[in-house]
Design an enzyme around this catalytic site. Structure first.
Site: not given
Ligand code: SAH
Length: 394
Positions: A210, A226, A248-249, A338
Protein backbone atom coordinates in the site's frame (compact mmCIF):
# COMPACT_ATOMS: atom_id res chain seq x y z
CA UNK A 1 5.81 -41.13 23.23
CA UNK A 2 3.84 -42.86 20.48
CA UNK A 3 5.80 -43.80 17.36
CA UNK A 4 4.68 -43.33 13.77
CA UNK A 5 6.46 -45.32 11.07
CA UNK A 6 7.10 -43.80 7.67
CA UNK A 7 6.62 -45.79 4.46
CA UNK A 8 9.80 -46.84 2.69
CA UNK A 9 10.99 -44.20 0.20
CA UNK A 10 9.05 -41.34 1.82
CA UNK A 11 11.98 -39.79 3.72
CA UNK A 12 13.00 -37.10 1.26
CA UNK A 13 10.57 -34.31 2.20
CA UNK A 14 11.08 -35.02 5.91
CA UNK A 15 14.86 -34.81 5.51
CA UNK A 16 14.40 -31.53 3.65
CA UNK A 17 12.48 -30.33 6.73
CA UNK A 18 9.18 -29.85 5.02
CA UNK A 19 6.76 -29.46 7.97
CA UNK A 20 3.87 -31.48 6.47
CA UNK A 21 3.54 -35.23 6.32
CA UNK A 22 0.53 -36.55 4.43
CA UNK A 23 -1.38 -39.55 5.73
CA UNK A 24 -0.44 -41.55 2.60
CA UNK A 25 3.23 -41.52 3.66
CA UNK A 26 2.52 -43.33 6.95
CA UNK A 27 3.13 -47.09 7.13
CA UNK A 28 1.66 -47.57 10.60
CA UNK A 29 1.09 -46.03 14.00
CA UNK A 30 2.28 -47.92 17.08
CA UNK A 31 -0.53 -47.34 19.57
CA UNK A 32 -3.41 -44.91 19.56
CA UNK A 33 -2.39 -41.27 19.74
CA UNK A 34 -5.10 -38.68 20.35
CA UNK A 35 -5.39 -35.90 17.82
CA UNK A 36 -2.95 -33.15 18.72
CA UNK A 37 -0.56 -35.47 20.56
CA UNK A 38 3.15 -35.09 19.91
CA UNK A 39 4.59 -38.25 18.35
CA UNK A 40 7.98 -39.57 17.19
CA UNK A 41 8.36 -40.19 13.46
CA UNK A 42 10.68 -43.08 12.53
CA UNK A 43 11.75 -44.33 9.10
CA UNK A 44 11.04 -47.88 7.95
CA UNK A 45 14.33 -49.03 9.54
CA UNK A 46 13.37 -47.57 12.91
CA UNK A 47 15.67 -44.52 12.82
CA UNK A 48 14.40 -41.26 14.35
CA UNK A 49 13.35 -38.60 11.83
CA UNK A 50 11.30 -35.89 13.59
CA UNK A 51 8.73 -34.99 16.24
CA UNK A 52 5.34 -33.74 15.17
CA UNK A 53 1.69 -33.12 16.00
CA UNK A 54 -0.52 -36.06 15.08
CA UNK A 55 -4.03 -35.73 13.62
CA UNK A 56 -5.82 -38.58 11.81
CA UNK A 57 -8.69 -36.30 10.74
CA UNK A 58 -6.44 -34.13 8.60
CA UNK A 59 -4.89 -34.89 5.23
CA UNK A 60 -1.72 -33.55 6.83
CA UNK A 61 -1.52 -36.33 9.40
CA UNK A 62 1.70 -35.02 10.97
CA UNK A 63 2.81 -31.41 11.38
CA UNK A 64 6.51 -31.68 12.02
CA UNK A 65 7.99 -29.54 14.76
CA UNK A 66 11.54 -30.64 15.49
CA UNK A 67 14.24 -32.70 13.77
CA UNK A 68 16.67 -32.91 16.71
CA UNK A 69 16.01 -36.13 18.63
CA UNK A 70 17.61 -34.69 21.79
CA UNK A 71 15.28 -31.69 21.93
CA UNK A 72 12.48 -31.87 24.46
CA UNK A 73 9.16 -30.73 23.02
CA UNK A 74 7.87 -29.29 26.27
CA UNK A 75 6.32 -25.99 27.37
CA UNK A 76 9.68 -24.23 27.09
CA UNK A 77 10.05 -25.38 23.49
CA UNK A 78 6.78 -23.59 22.63
CA UNK A 79 7.57 -20.53 24.77
CA UNK A 80 10.89 -20.16 22.94
CA UNK A 81 9.26 -20.22 19.51
CA UNK A 82 6.63 -17.68 20.54
CA UNK A 83 9.30 -15.37 21.96
CA UNK A 84 11.50 -15.75 18.86
CA UNK A 85 8.63 -14.84 16.52
CA UNK A 86 7.57 -11.84 18.59
CA UNK A 87 11.17 -10.56 18.84
CA UNK A 88 11.59 -10.77 15.07
CA UNK A 89 8.80 -8.20 14.56
CA UNK A 90 10.53 -5.46 16.53
CA UNK A 91 11.61 -3.79 13.27
CA UNK A 92 8.04 -3.27 12.18
CA UNK A 93 6.47 -1.97 15.37
CA UNK A 94 7.24 1.67 16.12
CA UNK A 95 5.47 4.98 16.72
CA UNK A 96 3.91 4.82 13.24
CA UNK A 97 2.83 1.17 13.20
CA UNK A 98 1.20 -0.75 16.05
CA UNK A 99 -0.36 -3.58 14.06
CA UNK A 100 1.28 -6.58 12.40
CA UNK A 101 1.29 -10.37 12.30
CA UNK A 102 3.31 -11.66 15.25
CA UNK A 103 3.15 -15.39 14.50
CA UNK A 104 2.67 -16.89 11.04
CA UNK A 105 2.09 -20.59 11.56
CA UNK A 106 4.58 -22.98 9.89
CA UNK A 107 6.77 -20.07 8.80
CA UNK A 108 7.34 -19.29 12.49
CA UNK A 109 7.76 -22.97 13.44
CA UNK A 110 4.32 -23.12 15.12
CA UNK A 111 2.10 -25.01 12.65
CA UNK A 112 -1.50 -23.84 12.91
CA UNK A 113 -0.97 -20.73 15.06
CA UNK A 114 -1.62 -17.23 13.76
CA UNK A 115 -1.36 -14.22 16.04
CA UNK A 116 -2.08 -10.68 14.87
CA UNK A 117 -1.47 -7.57 16.95
CA UNK A 118 -4.00 -4.76 16.85
CA UNK A 119 -2.65 -2.03 19.12
CA UNK A 120 -3.19 -3.44 22.64
CA UNK A 121 -5.24 -6.44 21.51
CA UNK A 122 -4.22 -9.75 19.99
CA UNK A 123 -6.34 -11.78 17.57
CA UNK A 124 -5.46 -15.47 17.51
CA UNK A 125 -6.36 -18.21 15.03
CA UNK A 126 -5.82 -21.80 16.14
CA UNK A 127 -5.95 -24.10 13.14
CA UNK A 128 -4.51 -27.38 14.43
CA UNK A 129 -5.42 -29.62 17.33
CA UNK A 130 -1.75 -29.71 18.40
CA UNK A 131 -1.63 -25.95 18.88
CA UNK A 132 -5.05 -26.08 20.53
CA UNK A 133 -3.55 -28.33 23.23
CA UNK A 134 -0.67 -25.91 23.78
CA UNK A 135 -2.82 -22.77 23.99
CA UNK A 136 -2.61 -22.33 27.80
CA UNK A 137 1.20 -22.09 27.55
CA UNK A 138 1.11 -19.95 24.40
CA UNK A 139 -1.38 -17.49 25.93
CA UNK A 140 0.69 -17.28 29.09
CA UNK A 141 3.84 -16.51 27.09
CA UNK A 142 2.05 -13.88 24.96
CA UNK A 143 0.77 -12.22 28.14
CA UNK A 144 4.24 -12.22 29.67
CA UNK A 145 5.87 -10.75 26.57
CA UNK A 146 3.24 -8.26 25.45
CA UNK A 147 0.81 -7.60 28.31
CA UNK A 148 -2.12 -7.24 25.90
CA UNK A 149 -5.42 -5.71 27.03
CA UNK A 150 -7.13 -8.80 25.63
CA UNK A 151 -6.56 -11.89 23.50
CA UNK A 152 -9.43 -12.71 21.17
CA UNK A 153 -9.88 -16.11 19.49
CA UNK A 154 -10.82 -15.50 15.85
CA UNK A 155 -10.58 -19.17 14.85
CA UNK A 156 -13.61 -19.17 12.58
CA UNK A 157 -11.57 -20.41 9.64
CA UNK A 158 -12.91 -23.26 7.52
CA UNK A 159 -9.54 -25.01 7.82
CA UNK A 160 -10.38 -25.80 11.45
CA UNK A 161 -13.01 -28.18 10.18
CA UNK A 162 -10.32 -30.22 8.39
CA UNK A 163 -8.78 -30.84 11.81
CA UNK A 164 -12.13 -31.68 13.38
CA UNK A 165 -12.12 -28.51 15.49
CA UNK A 166 -15.15 -26.38 16.27
CA UNK A 167 -15.17 -22.73 15.33
CA UNK A 168 -14.53 -20.12 18.01
CA UNK A 169 -15.11 -16.41 18.46
CA UNK A 170 -14.36 -15.76 22.12
CA UNK A 171 -12.03 -14.02 24.52
CA UNK A 172 -9.12 -16.18 25.71
CA UNK A 173 -7.63 -13.70 28.17
CA UNK A 174 -8.18 -10.16 29.37
CA UNK A 175 -10.97 -7.95 28.03
CA UNK A 176 -13.36 -8.42 25.12
CA UNK A 177 -12.10 -5.94 22.51
CA UNK A 178 -14.21 -2.83 21.96
CA UNK A 179 -16.33 -2.94 18.79
CA UNK A 180 -13.74 -0.80 17.05
CA UNK A 181 -10.06 -1.02 17.98
CA UNK A 182 -8.07 1.87 16.54
CA UNK A 183 -4.69 0.97 15.08
CA UNK A 184 -2.02 2.87 13.19
CA UNK A 185 -0.04 1.55 10.22
CA UNK A 186 2.61 3.66 8.48
CA UNK A 187 1.13 6.70 10.20
CA UNK A 188 -2.44 6.02 8.98
CA UNK A 189 -5.25 5.21 11.43
CA UNK A 190 -7.73 2.40 10.90
CA UNK A 191 -10.71 1.26 12.91
CA UNK A 192 -10.66 -2.52 13.16
CA UNK A 193 -13.67 -4.61 14.00
CA UNK A 194 -11.86 -7.70 15.29
CA UNK A 195 -14.99 -9.75 15.97
CA UNK A 196 -16.92 -8.94 12.78
CA UNK A 197 -14.21 -8.02 10.28
CA UNK A 198 -12.79 -10.38 7.63
CA UNK A 199 -9.96 -12.78 8.49
CA UNK A 200 -8.67 -11.59 11.83
CA UNK A 201 -9.89 -8.05 11.06
CA UNK A 202 -7.32 -6.43 8.78
CA UNK A 203 -5.05 -7.32 5.86
CA UNK A 204 -1.72 -6.31 7.37
CA UNK A 205 0.06 -8.35 4.68
CA UNK A 206 -0.43 -5.43 2.26
CA UNK A 207 1.28 -2.86 4.52
CA UNK A 208 4.40 -2.33 2.39
CA UNK A 209 2.55 -2.68 -0.92
CA UNK A 210 0.00 0.00 0.00
CA UNK A 211 2.85 2.32 0.92
CA UNK A 212 4.80 1.65 -2.30
CA UNK A 213 1.72 2.05 -4.51
CA UNK A 214 0.85 5.36 -2.83
CA UNK A 215 4.30 6.76 -3.70
CA UNK A 216 2.97 7.03 -7.27
CA UNK A 217 -0.39 8.57 -6.33
CA UNK A 218 0.38 12.27 -5.89
CA UNK A 219 -1.99 14.33 -8.06
CA UNK A 220 -3.42 11.17 -9.63
CA UNK A 221 -6.90 9.74 -10.09
CA UNK A 222 -7.04 6.27 -8.62
CA UNK A 223 -9.47 3.35 -8.64
CA UNK A 224 -9.06 1.02 -5.62
CA UNK A 225 -10.83 -2.28 -6.34
CA UNK A 226 -11.49 -4.71 -3.46
CA UNK A 227 -10.74 -1.81 -1.15
CA UNK A 228 -11.91 -3.48 2.12
CA UNK A 229 -11.48 -0.79 4.79
CA UNK A 230 -9.33 1.40 2.56
CA UNK A 231 -5.71 0.35 2.83
CA UNK A 232 -4.71 1.52 -0.66
CA UNK A 233 -7.25 4.36 -0.69
CA UNK A 234 -6.08 5.98 2.54
CA UNK A 235 -2.38 5.71 1.66
CA UNK A 236 -3.04 7.32 -1.73
CA UNK A 237 -5.14 10.17 -0.32
CA UNK A 238 -2.56 10.80 2.39
CA UNK A 239 0.06 11.03 -0.34
CA UNK A 240 -1.87 13.68 -2.25
CA UNK A 241 -3.99 11.71 -4.73
CA UNK A 242 -6.35 14.00 -6.68
CA UNK A 243 -9.31 11.62 -6.37
CA UNK A 244 -9.86 8.02 -5.26
CA UNK A 245 -12.81 5.75 -6.07
CA UNK A 246 -13.02 2.66 -3.81
CA UNK A 247 -15.06 -0.42 -4.69
CA UNK A 248 -15.94 -3.34 -2.42
CA UNK A 249 -18.93 -5.66 -2.15
CA UNK A 250 -18.99 -5.63 1.67
CA UNK A 251 -21.24 -2.99 3.28
CA UNK A 252 -19.34 -3.25 6.57
CA UNK A 253 -16.01 -2.70 4.77
CA UNK A 254 -17.34 0.38 2.94
CA UNK A 255 -18.81 1.76 6.15
CA UNK A 256 -15.53 1.33 8.01
CA UNK A 257 -13.62 2.85 5.08
CA UNK A 258 -15.76 5.99 5.27
CA UNK A 259 -15.10 6.23 8.99
CA UNK A 260 -11.37 5.74 8.35
CA UNK A 261 -11.38 8.73 5.96
CA UNK A 262 -12.70 10.84 8.87
CA UNK A 263 -10.29 9.30 11.36
CA UNK A 264 -7.38 10.53 9.23
CA UNK A 265 -8.90 13.96 8.54
CA UNK A 266 -8.75 13.31 4.81
CA UNK A 267 -10.75 15.41 2.35
CA UNK A 268 -14.07 13.61 1.70
CA UNK A 269 -14.57 15.60 -1.50
CA UNK A 270 -11.63 13.68 -3.01
CA UNK A 271 -13.18 10.29 -2.39
CA UNK A 272 -16.12 8.13 -3.29
CA UNK A 273 -16.92 4.60 -2.13
CA UNK A 274 -19.10 2.25 -4.14
CA UNK A 275 -20.57 -0.92 -2.67
CA UNK A 276 -20.67 -3.23 -5.67
CA UNK A 277 -19.30 -6.31 -7.34
CA UNK A 278 -15.96 -5.26 -8.85
CA UNK A 279 -16.47 -7.03 -12.18
CA UNK A 280 -19.83 -5.31 -12.64
CA UNK A 281 -18.46 -1.95 -11.56
CA UNK A 282 -15.46 -2.13 -13.90
CA UNK A 283 -17.82 -2.72 -16.81
CA UNK A 284 -20.09 0.13 -15.70
CA UNK A 285 -17.16 2.54 -15.39
CA UNK A 286 -16.04 1.58 -18.88
CA UNK A 287 -19.50 2.25 -20.30
CA UNK A 288 -19.44 5.65 -18.60
CA UNK A 289 -16.14 6.38 -20.37
CA UNK A 290 -14.21 6.78 -17.08
CA UNK A 291 -10.39 6.62 -17.10
CA UNK A 292 -7.90 6.45 -14.23
CA UNK A 293 -4.18 7.04 -13.72
CA UNK A 294 -3.86 4.17 -11.24
CA UNK A 295 -5.96 1.03 -10.86
CA UNK A 296 -5.47 -1.27 -7.84
CA UNK A 297 -6.77 -4.85 -8.06
CA UNK A 298 -6.48 -6.75 -4.77
CA UNK A 299 -9.03 -9.55 -5.09
CA UNK A 300 -9.69 -12.36 -2.61
CA UNK A 301 -8.05 -15.74 -3.21
CA UNK A 302 -9.36 -17.04 -6.57
CA UNK A 303 -7.40 -20.34 -6.48
CA UNK A 304 -7.82 -22.15 -3.15
CA UNK A 305 -5.81 -25.11 -4.52
CA UNK A 306 -3.66 -26.12 -7.47
CA UNK A 307 -6.59 -27.90 -9.09
CA UNK A 308 -8.49 -24.60 -9.21
CA UNK A 309 -5.63 -22.80 -10.96
CA UNK A 310 -6.94 -22.95 -14.55
CA UNK A 311 -10.30 -21.53 -13.65
CA UNK A 312 -8.71 -18.95 -11.38
CA UNK A 313 -6.26 -17.90 -14.12
CA UNK A 314 -9.20 -17.08 -16.38
CA UNK A 315 -10.80 -15.03 -13.61
CA UNK A 316 -7.55 -13.14 -12.96
CA UNK A 317 -7.16 -12.57 -16.70
CA UNK A 318 -10.66 -11.12 -17.08
CA UNK A 319 -10.30 -8.91 -14.04
CA UNK A 320 -6.94 -7.53 -15.18
CA UNK A 321 -8.15 -7.01 -18.74
CA UNK A 322 -10.99 -4.86 -17.40
CA UNK A 323 -8.59 -2.97 -15.13
CA UNK A 324 -6.19 -2.26 -18.01
CA UNK A 325 -9.00 -0.94 -20.21
CA UNK A 326 -9.79 1.74 -17.60
CA UNK A 327 -6.24 3.11 -17.55
CA UNK A 328 -4.99 6.20 -19.32
CA UNK A 329 -2.03 5.46 -21.58
CA UNK A 330 1.04 5.38 -19.31
CA UNK A 331 -1.12 4.68 -16.24
CA UNK A 332 -0.26 2.19 -13.50
CA UNK A 333 -1.89 -1.09 -12.62
CA UNK A 334 -1.08 -2.43 -9.13
CA UNK A 335 -2.35 -5.97 -9.32
CA UNK A 336 -2.18 -8.76 -6.73
CA UNK A 337 -2.84 -12.44 -6.23
CA UNK A 338 -3.00 -13.97 -2.77
CA UNK A 339 -3.50 -17.48 -4.18
CA UNK A 340 -0.59 -19.64 -3.06
CA UNK A 341 -1.21 -21.93 -6.04
CA UNK A 342 -0.44 -19.08 -8.47
CA UNK A 343 3.29 -18.38 -8.64
CA UNK A 344 4.77 -15.14 -9.92
CA UNK A 345 5.68 -16.56 -13.33
CA UNK A 346 2.15 -17.81 -13.93
CA UNK A 347 0.82 -14.46 -12.77
CA UNK A 348 3.04 -12.68 -15.31
CA UNK A 349 1.69 -14.97 -18.04
CA UNK A 350 -1.87 -14.17 -17.00
CA UNK A 351 -1.09 -10.46 -17.26
CA UNK A 352 0.54 -10.90 -20.67
CA UNK A 353 -2.61 -12.68 -21.78
CA UNK A 354 -4.83 -9.91 -20.31
CA UNK A 355 -2.72 -7.26 -22.10
CA UNK A 356 -3.16 -9.02 -25.45
CA UNK A 357 -6.91 -9.28 -24.96
CA UNK A 358 -7.15 -5.64 -23.90
CA UNK A 359 -5.01 -4.54 -26.84
CA UNK A 360 -2.63 -2.75 -24.45
CA UNK A 361 1.16 -2.79 -23.93
CA UNK A 362 2.31 -3.70 -20.42
CA UNK A 363 5.66 -3.23 -18.67
CA UNK A 364 6.36 -4.84 -15.30
CA UNK A 365 8.09 -2.13 -13.29
CA UNK A 366 8.04 -3.54 -9.75
CA UNK A 367 7.34 -6.88 -8.09
CA UNK A 368 5.36 -6.88 -4.83
CA UNK A 369 5.66 -9.62 -2.22
CA UNK A 370 4.53 -10.43 1.30
CA UNK A 371 6.11 -8.38 4.10
CA UNK A 372 8.62 -9.50 6.72
CA UNK A 373 5.97 -10.36 9.31
CA UNK A 374 4.75 -13.03 6.84
CA UNK A 375 8.10 -14.80 6.38
CA UNK A 376 8.58 -17.61 3.88
CA UNK A 377 10.44 -20.53 5.46
CA UNK A 378 13.00 -21.99 3.03
CA UNK A 379 11.74 -25.54 3.62
CA UNK A 380 8.08 -24.51 3.27
CA UNK A 381 7.48 -22.77 -0.08
CA UNK A 382 3.71 -23.23 0.41
CA UNK A 383 3.88 -20.32 2.85
CA UNK A 384 4.53 -17.89 0.00
CA UNK A 385 1.13 -16.72 -1.17
CA UNK A 386 1.05 -12.98 -1.77
CA UNK A 387 2.52 -11.56 -4.95
CA UNK A 388 1.81 -8.59 -7.11
CA UNK A 389 3.05 -6.54 -10.02
CA UNK A 390 3.17 -2.86 -10.60
CA UNK A 391 2.61 -2.46 -14.33
CA UNK A 392 2.85 0.50 -16.62
CA UNK A 393 0.14 0.20 -19.22
CA UNK A 394 0.25 1.96 -22.61
N1 SAH B 1 -7.12 -4.12 -0.47
C1 SAH B 1 -7.62 -4.43 0.85
C2 SAH B 1 -7.78 -5.92 1.11
C3 SAH B 1 -8.68 -6.62 0.12
S1 SAH B 1 -9.33 -8.11 0.70
C4 SAH B 1 -6.72 -3.77 1.89
O1 SAH B 1 -5.71 -3.19 1.54
O2 SAH B 1 -7.04 -3.85 3.08
C5 SAH B 1 -10.49 -8.50 -0.52
C6 SAH B 1 -11.75 -7.67 -0.49
O3 SAH B 1 -12.52 -8.03 -1.63
C7 SAH B 1 -12.69 -7.86 0.69
O4 SAH B 1 -12.91 -6.62 1.30
C8 SAH B 1 -14.01 -8.40 0.09
O5 SAH B 1 -15.16 -7.83 0.71
C9 SAH B 1 -13.91 -7.91 -1.33
N2 SAH B 1 -14.61 -8.68 -2.36
C10 SAH B 1 -14.62 -10.02 -2.53
N3 SAH B 1 -15.27 -10.34 -3.68
C11 SAH B 1 -15.68 -9.15 -4.23
C12 SAH B 1 -16.37 -8.81 -5.44
N4 SAH B 1 -16.76 -9.73 -6.29
N5 SAH B 1 -16.58 -7.51 -5.69
C13 SAH B 1 -16.17 -6.55 -4.82
N6 SAH B 1 -15.50 -6.82 -3.69
C14 SAH B 1 -15.26 -8.10 -3.40
Amino acid sequence: MIEVILKKGKEKAVLQRHPWLFSGAIERVKGKPANGDIVRLLNDKGAFMAYGFYNDQSRVALRLLEWDENAEINDDWFRKRVAQAVASRSNILDAKTNTCRLIFSEADYLPGLIVDKYADYLAVQVLTSGIENMMPVIIDELQKLLKPAGIFDKSDASSREHEGLETHNTVLAGNYPPEIVQVIENGISYGINIAEGQKSGFYCDQRDNRHITALHAKGKKMLDCFSYTGGFTLNALKNGAAFVTSVDSSALAIDTLKQNIGLNNLDVSKHTAIQSDVNKQLRALREQGEKFDIVVLDPPKYAPSRSALDKASRAYKDLNRLGMLLLESGGLLATFSCSGAMDIDTFKQVLAWAALDAGREVQFIYQFCQPEDHPVRASFPEGEYLKGLLCRVY
